[in-house]
Design an enzyme around this catalytic site. Structure first.
Site, PDB file in Angstrom:
ATOM      1  N   ASP A   1     -13.108   1.743   2.774  1.00 37.66           N
ATOM      2  CA  ASP A   1     -12.823   1.225   4.122  1.00 37.66           C
ATOM      3  C   ASP A   1     -13.610   1.970   5.203  1.00 37.66           C
ATOM      4  O   ASP A   1     -13.812   1.454   6.300  1.00 37.66           O
ATOM      5  CB  ASP A   1     -11.325   1.323   4.435  1.00 37.66           C
ATOM      6  CG  ASP A   1     -10.552   0.146   3.850  1.00 37.66           C
ATOM      7  OD1 ASP A   1     -11.188  -0.839   3.417  1.00 37.66           O
ATOM      8  OD2 ASP A   1      -9.308   0.209   3.816  1.00 37.66           O
TER       9      ASP A   1
ATOM     10  N   GLU B   1       2.444  -0.125  15.485  1.00 38.75           N
ATOM     11  CA  GLU B   1       2.855   1.221  15.084  1.00 38.75           C
ATOM     12  C   GLU B   1       3.575   1.975  16.194  1.00 38.75           C
ATOM     13  O   GLU B   1       4.492   2.763  15.924  1.00 38.75           O
ATOM     14  CB  GLU B   1       1.634   2.019  14.614  1.00 38.75           C
ATOM     15  CG  GLU B   1       0.970   1.479  13.346  1.00 38.75           C
ATOM     16  CD  GLU B   1      -0.001   0.321  13.608  1.00 38.75           C
ATOM     17  OE1 GLU B   1      -0.248  -0.005  14.798  1.00 38.75           O
ATOM     18  OE2 GLU B   1      -0.512  -0.248  12.630  1.00 38.75           O
TER      19      GLU B   1
ATOM     20  N   ARG C   1      -4.518   7.732  -1.286  1.00 41.14           N
ATOM     21  CA  ARG C   1      -4.689   6.454  -1.959  1.00 41.14           C
ATOM     22  C   ARG C   1      -5.122   6.559  -3.429  1.00 41.14           C
ATOM     23  O   ARG C   1      -4.594   5.825  -4.260  1.00 41.14           O
ATOM     24  CB  ARG C   1      -5.720   5.626  -1.198  1.00 41.14           C
ATOM     25  CG  ARG C   1      -6.132   4.358  -1.912  1.00 41.14           C
ATOM     26  CD  ARG C   1      -7.034   3.502  -1.030  1.00 41.14           C
ATOM     27  NE  ARG C   1      -7.434   2.303  -1.756  1.00 41.14           N
ATOM     28  CZ  ARG C   1      -8.669   2.100  -2.230  1.00 41.14           C
ATOM     29  NH1 ARG C   1      -9.609   3.007  -2.066  1.00 41.14           N
ATOM     30  NH2 ARG C   1      -8.958   0.981  -2.881  1.00 41.14           N
TER      31      ARG C   1
ATOM     32  N   SER D   1       0.819  -1.218   0.000  1.00 40.27           N
ATOM     33  CA  SER D   1       0.000   0.000   0.000  1.00 40.27           C
ATOM     34  C   SER D   1       0.851   1.265   0.000  1.00 40.27           C
ATOM     35  O   SER D   1       0.459   2.288  -0.524  1.00 40.27           O
ATOM     36  CB  SER D   1      -0.916   0.023   1.230  1.00 40.27           C
ATOM     37  OG  SER D   1      -1.849  -1.021   1.174  1.00 40.27           O
TER      38      SER D   1
END
Lengths: 285, 318
Positions: free
Chosen positions: B120, B61, B170, B40
């Site tokens: 999403d 993270e 994106r 991604s």
């Protein structure tokens, strides 16, 4: 250094700790006193430091030297005292602890440029990750020196610690020696009651660490022996975790065996009672 | 109005990947980190060229940010990358203490920012990240507008000493800026000069601002369009110069109306030059599932919304 000399340093550091927290009427003496022997053993004996004319030279990148990170930043008094007594800055500066315009902030920081500090800490659970990063940086730079990091046992309740615990063995970060100050106390009471960590050694072993149980964390001879073991165990594809059994408040009788002195300062009478138990060896600041 | 055309559409995250590929070859200190989103984030080329300088942290993270901070000790330049939501809100305290307060040279590289992440839905569509990051003292905040600019920004931040938040997205969007441009941190880019209204846009909204400028031009309104790719430090001089000329301001961003570019511009105006300002931004809400195009329309971030805002601002001129 001879054992007796190290013990003298530790006694002075303990005096500094109680005087510092008394001086600003705040701070964390309990854990600081408990970890004094470890920090003295590291900085005065085991760590390979960049030194010029007998005095340490501070450089942020720390190329070619061992580095220490304090994840449980609230025990800053012990670190500040050890750094000062080792020669990173003048011991007289310890008097500014937690006061306005001081480089000795309540929790350690790089922000004020205090020599010896390479990352801010205090919000718990972050130091192991930082230490892993510094260890990876050493590997990328083909620097064979080691990274040391100290955490609290209460701190093991933070989730990030376990992210880091999983990472280090998977990536074979074997130039890393971590310590848990296993004193069984945290702010709200005994760790077993607040949120039981259960068997920390078994947990880290299951994650793939080399685990060394070190009783006698307040016996400098035992600490030196434990450090030798830890150093010997490093460099073998596994990170090393030392579970250091200490007593919170060690060296000051009324501060021992309780969580009450985690984050409280002694009054004038209590200070006098503490100092009476701790010989002045290197001269008070 | 200056004419802008494009021959292809590309995602800004691919601009990040392309920039990383260049840095992999040009700067031996650059290290990439990623939390299980390599494809991604378009890091494949960097990883193929420099496997020893890529660190896979897994879905962790907080640890990634801490490791990045530690890597700087020893001179490495870590680029820690994941989705914008997980790169900011999820790890705010780690960034605050270990990166910003510690003054570490960490580059936080955040993809899939804003509504245009799309299907999403709101759990992943962070609309608060610019605000969170700009409030951290010492943090540089950059939100480039297309593939070429994102690539240039990625390369530029490696040479900037200090923490940086680099935000990109994106979906594929028009590529309309120059290839191999020089990216100057903190220097606004005048996309097109105009006299009637200033449109300060950032990220994906810059192209929408250009479309709006064309619509306004057809209606006889001469818009000045300025790309504020650096939210912090803000190019106050460029903002004030343009606003003093047009006396009417529109800000446009893919972010919550609270705490984003609009508020930064408003602070500059209220302290220096009292002219009307209209916001094109998400009106203090979460997003939802949908295509990027649908969401931009539903949440009021399209060229048409910029046109309306411009007319409103002009009507409010004193």
């Amino acid at each position: 250094m001879e054992i007796n000399q190290l013990k003298d340093v530790a006694s002075q550091v303990r005096r500094d700790i109680v005087r510092m927290v008394h001086g600003c009427k705040s701070g964390h003496p309990g854990g600081s006193l408990g970890c004094t022997d470890l920090l003295v053993a590291l900085y005065f004996e085991k760590m390979k430091l960049a030194v010029k004319d007998g005095k340490p030279v501070f450089n942020m990148d720390g190329a070619g030297e061992d580095l220490f990170f304090l994840s449980n930043g609230h025990i800053s008094p012990v670190w500040y005292s050890v750094l000062a007594r080792r020669g990173y800055f003048e011991a007289s500066e310890l008097a500014t602890f937690r006061k306005l315009d001081s480089r000795l902030q309540g929790h350690p920081t790089t922000h004020e440029g205090l020599p010896g500090i390479r990352i801010a800490s205090g919000s718990l659970g972050q130091g192991l990750s930082v230490a892993i990063g510094a260890a990876l940086s050493k590997k990328l730079n083909s620097d064979p020196s080691k990274i040391y990091v100290l955490m609290g046992d209460g701190e093991q309740q933070e989730g990030q610690v376990w992210e880091a615990a999983a990472f280090a063995p998977h990536h074979q970060v074997d130039n890393l020696i971590a310590f848990i100050d296993f004193n069984g106390q945290q702010i709200d009471g005994p760790t077993r009651k607040v949120l039981d960590n259960r068997d920390l050694g078994a947990k880290y072993r299951a994650f793939g660490w080399e685990v060394i149980d070190l009783p006698g964390g307040n016996d400098i001879q035992a600490v030196l022996g434990g450090l030798d073991k830890a150093i010997a165990a490093s460099g073998q594809e596994k990170p090393v975790m030392v579970i250091l059994h200490t007593e919170m408040g060690y060296g000051v009788d009324y501060m021992m065996g309780t969580h009450k002195w985690h984050g409280a300062a002694p009054n004038d009478e209590q200070l006098a009672a503490a100092l009476a138990q701790l010989p002045e060896t290197l001269g008070d600041y | 109005m200056k004419k802008y055309t494009y021959t292809e559409k590309k995602d800004t995250r691919s601009g990040f990947g392309a920039g990383m590929e260049v840095l992999g070859k040009s700067n031996p200190n650059v290290v990439a980190l990623c939390a299980d989103l390599v494809a991604s984030l378009k890091l494949d080329a960097f990883i193929k060229d420099n496997p020893e300088r890529f660190i896979q942290t897994g879905i962790a993270e907080a640890n990634m940010i801490g490791i990045a901070a530690g890597l700087t000790i020893g001179g490495k330049i870590p680029f820690a990358s994941t989705f914008a939501n997980f790169a900011t809100g999820r790890v705010y305290d780690q960034i605050r203490q270990s990166v910003a307060y510690s003054g570490k040279n960490v580059k936080i590289c955040a993809s899939h920012a804003g509504l245009t992440l799309g299907e999403d839905g709101a759990t992943h569509q962070i609309l608060e990240d610019l605000g969170l990051m700009k409030m951290l003292p010492g943090m540089t905040v950059i939100n480039p507008c297309d593939f070429n600019q994102t690539k240039a920004a990625t390369i530029a931040i490696a040479d900037h000493e200090g923490p940086v938040y680099l935000r990109f997205g994106r979906p594929v969007v028009p590529v309309f800026t120059a290839p191999d441009q020089k990216f100057e941190i903190g220097k606004a880019w005048t996309v097109s000069e105009g006299a009637d209204v200033s449109i300060f846009a950032t990220g994906h909204l810059v192209w929408e601002a250009i479309l709006a400028g064309e619509i306004l031009e057809a209606e006889g309104i001469d818009a000045e369009i300025i790309n504020i790719h650096t939210i912090k430090p803000l190019d106050e001089e460029a903002i004030l110069k343009s606003a003093a000329k047009t006396r009417a301001v529109v800000t446009a961003e893919e972010h919550n109306r609270l705490g984003g570019l609009g508020d930064s511009v408003a602070q500059v105006l209220v302290r220096n030059l009292l002219v009307p300002q209209e916001y094109v931004a998400v009106n203090d809400s979460f997003g939802e599932s949908g295509t990027p195009e649908q969401l931009m329309v539903k949440y009021g971030l399209s060229a048409r919304n910029i046109v309306e805002a411009a007319k409103k601002a002009i009507a409010r001129k004193g």
